[in-house]
Design a protein around this motif. Structure first.
Motif, PDB file in Angstrom:
ATOM      1  N   UNK A 129       5.222  -3.705  -0.804  1.00 43.99           N
ATOM      2  CA  UNK A 129       4.124  -4.661  -0.685  1.00 43.99           C
ATOM      3  C   UNK A 129       4.618  -6.068  -0.301  1.00 43.99           C
ATOM      4  N   UNK A 130       5.302  -6.187   0.870  1.00 41.14           N
ATOM      5  CA  UNK A 130       5.641  -7.539   1.339  1.00 41.14           C
ATOM      6  C   UNK A 130       4.393  -8.327   1.727  1.00 41.14           C
ATOM      7  N   UNK A 131       3.330  -7.643   2.009  1.00 41.93           N
ATOM      8  CA  UNK A 131       2.009  -8.267   2.195  1.00 41.93           C
ATOM      9  C   UNK A 131       0.972  -7.259   1.764  1.00 41.93           C
ATOM     10  N   UNK A 132      -0.213  -7.714   1.498  1.00 40.21           N
ATOM     11  CA  UNK A 132      -1.303  -6.863   1.016  1.00 40.21           C
ATOM     12  C   UNK A 132      -2.567  -7.217   1.782  1.00 40.21           C
ATOM     13  N   UNK A 133      -3.593  -6.411   1.553  1.00 37.87           N
ATOM     14  CA  UNK A 133      -4.874  -6.652   2.198  1.00 37.87           C
ATOM     15  C   UNK A 133      -5.407  -8.021   1.763  1.00 37.87           C
ATOM     16  N   UNK A 134      -5.769  -8.823   2.756  1.00 36.04           N
ATOM     17  CA  UNK A 134      -6.257 -10.164   2.486  1.00 36.04           C
ATOM     18  C   UNK A 134      -5.241 -11.257   2.752  1.00 36.04           C
ATOM     19  N   UNK A 135      -3.949 -10.916   2.928  1.00 34.61           N
ATOM     20  CA  UNK A 135      -2.922 -11.918   3.203  1.00 34.61           C
ATOM     21  C   UNK A 135      -3.023 -12.400   4.640  1.00 34.61           C
ATOM     22  N   UNK A 136      -2.567 -13.655   4.797  1.00 35.70           N
ATOM     23  CA  UNK A 136      -2.508 -14.248   6.142  1.00 35.70           C
ATOM     24  C   UNK A 136      -1.058 -14.161   6.597  1.00 35.70           C
ATOM     25  N   UNK A 137      -0.802 -13.330   7.638  1.00 36.45           N
ATOM     26  CA  UNK A 137       0.567 -13.100   8.070  1.00 36.45           C
ATOM     27  C   UNK A 137       0.717 -13.494   9.524  1.00 36.45           C
ATOM     28  N   UNK A 138       1.990 -13.672   9.904  1.00 35.54           N
ATOM     29  CA  UNK A 138       2.361 -13.972  11.281  1.00 35.54           C
ATOM     30  C   UNK A 138       3.429 -12.972  11.680  1.00 35.54           C
ATOM     31  N   UNK A 139       3.152 -12.129  12.702  1.00 41.20           N
ATOM     32  CA  UNK A 139       4.113 -11.141  13.186  1.00 41.20           C
ATOM     33  C   UNK A 139       4.276 -11.349  14.685  1.00 41.20           C
ATOM     34  N   UNK A 140       5.353 -12.057  15.061  1.00 43.52           N
ATOM     35  CA  UNK A 140       5.558 -12.384  16.461  1.00 43.52           C
ATOM     36  C   UNK A 140       4.491 -13.339  16.945  1.00 43.52           C
ATOM     37  N   UNK A 141       3.762 -12.930  17.984  1.00 42.98           N
ATOM     38  CA  UNK A 141       2.695 -13.765  18.542  1.00 42.98           C
ATOM     39  C   UNK A 141       1.352 -13.529  17.859  1.00 42.98           C
ATOM     40  N   UNK A 142       1.311 -12.638  16.894  1.00 45.47           N
ATOM     41  CA  UNK A 142       0.040 -12.269  16.247  1.00 45.47           C
ATOM     42  C   UNK A 142      -0.041 -12.955  14.900  1.00 45.47           C
ATOM     43  N   UNK A 143      -1.164 -13.619  14.682  1.00 46.58           N
ATOM     44  CA  UNK A 143      -1.408 -14.295  13.410  1.00 46.58           C
ATOM     45  C   UNK A 143      -2.829 -13.976  12.977  1.00 46.58           C
ATOM     46  N   UNK A 144      -2.986 -13.542  11.708  1.00 45.82           N
ATOM     47  CA  UNK A 144      -4.320 -13.207  11.232  1.00 45.82           C
ATOM     48  C   UNK A 144      -4.284 -12.668   9.825  1.00 45.82           C
ATOM     49  N   UNK A 145      -5.428 -12.124   9.389  1.00 44.57           N
ATOM     50  CA  UNK A 145      -5.610 -11.614   8.035  1.00 44.57           C
ATOM     51  C   UNK A 145      -5.481 -10.102   8.033  1.00 44.57           C
ATOM     52  N   UNK A 146      -4.752  -9.561   7.063  1.00 46.40           N
ATOM     53  CA  UNK A 146      -4.571  -8.122   6.932  1.00 46.40           C
ATOM     54  C   UNK A 146      -5.869  -7.509   6.417  1.00 46.40           C
ATOM     55  N   UNK A 147      -6.413  -6.545   7.170  1.00 49.82           N
ATOM     56  CA  UNK A 147      -7.652  -5.882   6.782  1.00 49.82           C
ATOM     57  C   UNK A 147      -7.427  -4.491   6.204  1.00 49.82           C
ATOM     58  N   UNK A 148      -6.436  -3.775   6.705  1.00 48.32           N
ATOM     59  CA  UNK A 148      -6.223  -2.402   6.240  1.00 48.32           C
ATOM     60  C   UNK A 148      -4.782  -2.008   6.506  1.00 48.32           C
ATOM     61  N   UNK A 149      -4.169  -1.327   5.529  1.00 49.25           N
ATOM     62  CA  UNK A 149      -2.810  -0.805   5.669  1.00 49.25           C
ATOM     63  C   UNK A 149      -2.880   0.709   5.531  1.00 49.25           C
ATOM     64  N   UNK A 150      -2.535   1.418   6.602  1.00 46.73           N
ATOM     65  CA  UNK A 150      -2.492   2.875   6.567  1.00 46.73           C
ATOM     66  C   UNK A 150      -1.056   3.320   6.805  1.00 46.73           C
ATOM     67  N   UNK A 151      -0.842   4.633   6.793  1.00 49.15           N
ATOM     68  CA  UNK A 151       0.534   5.125   6.892  1.00 49.15           C
ATOM     69  C   UNK A 151       1.077   5.022   8.314  1.00 49.15           C
ATOM     70  N   UNK A 152       0.262   4.812   9.320  1.00 49.70           N
ATOM     71  CA  UNK A 152       0.763   4.722  10.689  1.00 49.70           C
ATOM     72  C   UNK A 152       0.744   3.299  11.226  1.00 49.70           C
ATOM     73  N   UNK A 153      -0.306   2.533  10.914  1.00 50.05           N
ATOM     74  CA  UNK A 153      -0.450   1.207  11.495  1.00 50.05           C
ATOM     75  C   UNK A 153      -1.179   0.307  10.504  1.00 50.05           C
TER      76      UNK A 153
END
Length: 513
Positions: A445-469
């Motif tokens: 759990x380095x991040x969870x649903x609702x966190x604001x993350x930055x991954x490369x050029x993408x910045x936004x809020x985590x909505x769903x974590x599944x086993x593939x994406x």
């Protein structure tokens, strides 16, 4: 012989009304009550399904098929219930004696066949309602077809009934041959008349015959029946006559049922039925859901037709009930093909067990998330991780139990598993990498649903974590599906990992002076 039969029946009637009148009355009334409940209840529940509505000027093909099929099946079932229950209760109250019981069983079969043939021809040809007619013939020929078909069924039925009577009474063989000879000649003549009938009217007013293949088939069957009877092959002639009536009726009824199932399975077909319209009005089903439900209904109708009509055809062709029962039991319990055993019962059991396990898993997920973790003020991200883990574990367990319940030996899947492992190693590396990365994200759990993350050029809020994406929603309301391996192998910034506080550097320009 007729005098002897009359004496036997009259003596039994005298005995029944003199000593068993109450039993006869009770048996008859009970059978009538059962048939009335089935018929009247069916009319009230499914009246629109098997009754032609004269007010409808242009009914759809599906409506005509449905009315023809159910208006044959349901009344025939009601009459069959009455006849079978009458014989059953007569036997139960010891009203029948040996020879009369045999006569009554034969008479019941004759009445059932004649009634079914008459109902089927009336339903398909509808002499009174041309707009509900399945076959586009004229009204006059339609009436004649109904009469000829019913007459053929009556001739065959009476001949079979008299054959049972003659056999029980020990009649001379010459009488049996003469009676069967007359019956087969009549059936052959009726078949020729039906083949030569001209049921269609051309635009210029001239009458047109049946299609060539149908006309020649009917005439050929009639000529063959008459020829075999004249040549002395009475047994073959009467067998052909019987199969023309009985097997033809069964096949036509089954074919109408198959056509109804195919019409229901077409796009928008089920939605146009009375049940589909009721579901559309009283439920939240959309057109796509109704189409899928129509496919299920179509499969169920086809399966019902096969299970009902195939044994009937086998019985008419001389197979014994014990043979059909043995085949059904073997098919249900296990059919061996080479080294593989296929069991219909096992497969259905496995499917049912998996469905039960799936719904139990979904219920447990909802109860654990809504009742246990919500009351315990568990963090949203932890709740999401636990819910997903429980869901995957439950579905996997339900699948394993279902496969075992289906009778499939899991050790036999070792070769398949080895081949899959080889394929995964070469062609599914990214899929496996994303799957394992998803499990790591759910566990660490380095991040969870609702966190604001930055991954490369993408910045936004985590909505769903599944086993593939992982689904990320940007501040422009764009949903980005990011593979989990990218989040594990690359640096990811989390603005809300520990707390909601953050620092923003604002560059301020200052004059040199």
């Amino acid at each position: 012989e007729f005098t002897g039969f009359y004496k036997a029946v009259s003596s039994w009637l005298t005995f029944a009304f003199k000593f068993k009148f109450q039993a006869v009355l009770a048996a008859t009334l009970t059978a009538l009550s059962l048939a009335a409940v089935l018929f009247v209840g069916g009319r009230r529940l499914f009246g629109r399904v098997f009754e032609a509505d004269p007010s409808v000027e242009d009914p759809s093909y599906l409506s005509r098929l449905s009315v023809a099929f159910w208006s044959t099946l349901l009344p025939t079932l009601a009459v069959g219930v009455f006849l079978v229950s009458t014989v059953f209760f007569f036997n139960y109250y010891n009203v029948l004696r040996g020879d009369i019981g045999v006569f009554l069983n034969a008479l019941v079969a004759v009445i059932a066949v004649v009634f079914c043939v008459n109902r089927l021809t009336n339903a398909a040809l509808e002499p009174r309602l041309p707009n509900w007619r399945l076959i586009p013939v004229e009204t006059g020929p339609a009436r004649w077809l109904v009469r000829l078909t019913t007459a053929m069924a009556v001739v065959i039925g009476v001949n079979n009934f008299l054959s049972v009577v003659n056999d029980k009474m020990g009649s001379p063989l010459s009488l049996t041959i003469a009676r069967s000879f007359v019956a087969t000649i009549i059936v052959g003549v009726i078949l020729i008349l039906m083949g030569l009938l001209k049921p269609f009217k051309a635009p210029d007013g001239s009458w047109r015959p049946w299609p060539v293949w149908l006309r020649y088939t009917a005439v050929a069957l009639g000529v063959f029946t008459i020829a075999t009877a004249l040549l002395g092959y009475i047994g073959l002639a009467i067998f052909v006559s019987l199969q023309v009536v009985v097997t033809g009726t069964i096949l036509v009824t089954a074919y109408i049922g198959f056509l109804s199932a195919r019409a229901i399975s077409e796009e928008g077909g089920f939605a146009n039925t009375s049940i589909g319209r009721w579901l559309s009005t009283n439920s939240s089903y959309e057109e796509s859901a109704l189409d899928q439900l129509g496919l299920v209904v179509s499969v169920a109708i086809n399966l019902m037709i096969v299970l009902v009509f195939l044994p009937l055809i086998l019985l008419t062709w001389g197979f014994q009930p014990g043979d059909i029962q043995a085949w059904g039991y073997k098919l249900a319990t296990g059919l061996t093909i080479g080294s593989v055993t296929i069991s219909v019962t096992g497969i259905l059991t496995g499917i049912i067990v998996f469905i039960i396990g799936y719904f139990l898993t979904r219920w447990f997920q909802g109860w654990l998330d809504g009742s246990v973790m919500a009351r315990g003020k568990v963090d949203t991200g932890v709740r999401n991780s636990i819910r997903l883990a429980v869901g995957y574990a439950g579905v996997a367990l339900a699948a394993l139990v279902g496969v075992s319940a289906a009778g499939i030996d899991l050790s036999n899947l070792a070769l398949v598993a080895g081949a899959l492992s080889l394929g995964i190693g070469f062609g599914l590396q990214n899929v496996v990498s994303n799957f394992v990365s998803g499990l790591i994200l759910l566990a660490e759990r380095p991040f969870k649903v609702g966190d604001w993350i930055v991954a490369g050029d993408i910045s936004g809020t985590v909505k769903k974590i599944s086993v593939r994406a992982t689904e990320i929603e940007t501040f422009q309301r764009q949903s980005v599906i990011l593979p989990n391996s990218n989040l594990i192998n690359n640096a990811v910034g989390n603005w809300t990992h520990r707390n909601k506080l953050g620092r923003i550097d604002i560059k301020v320009g200052v004059a040199y002076g």
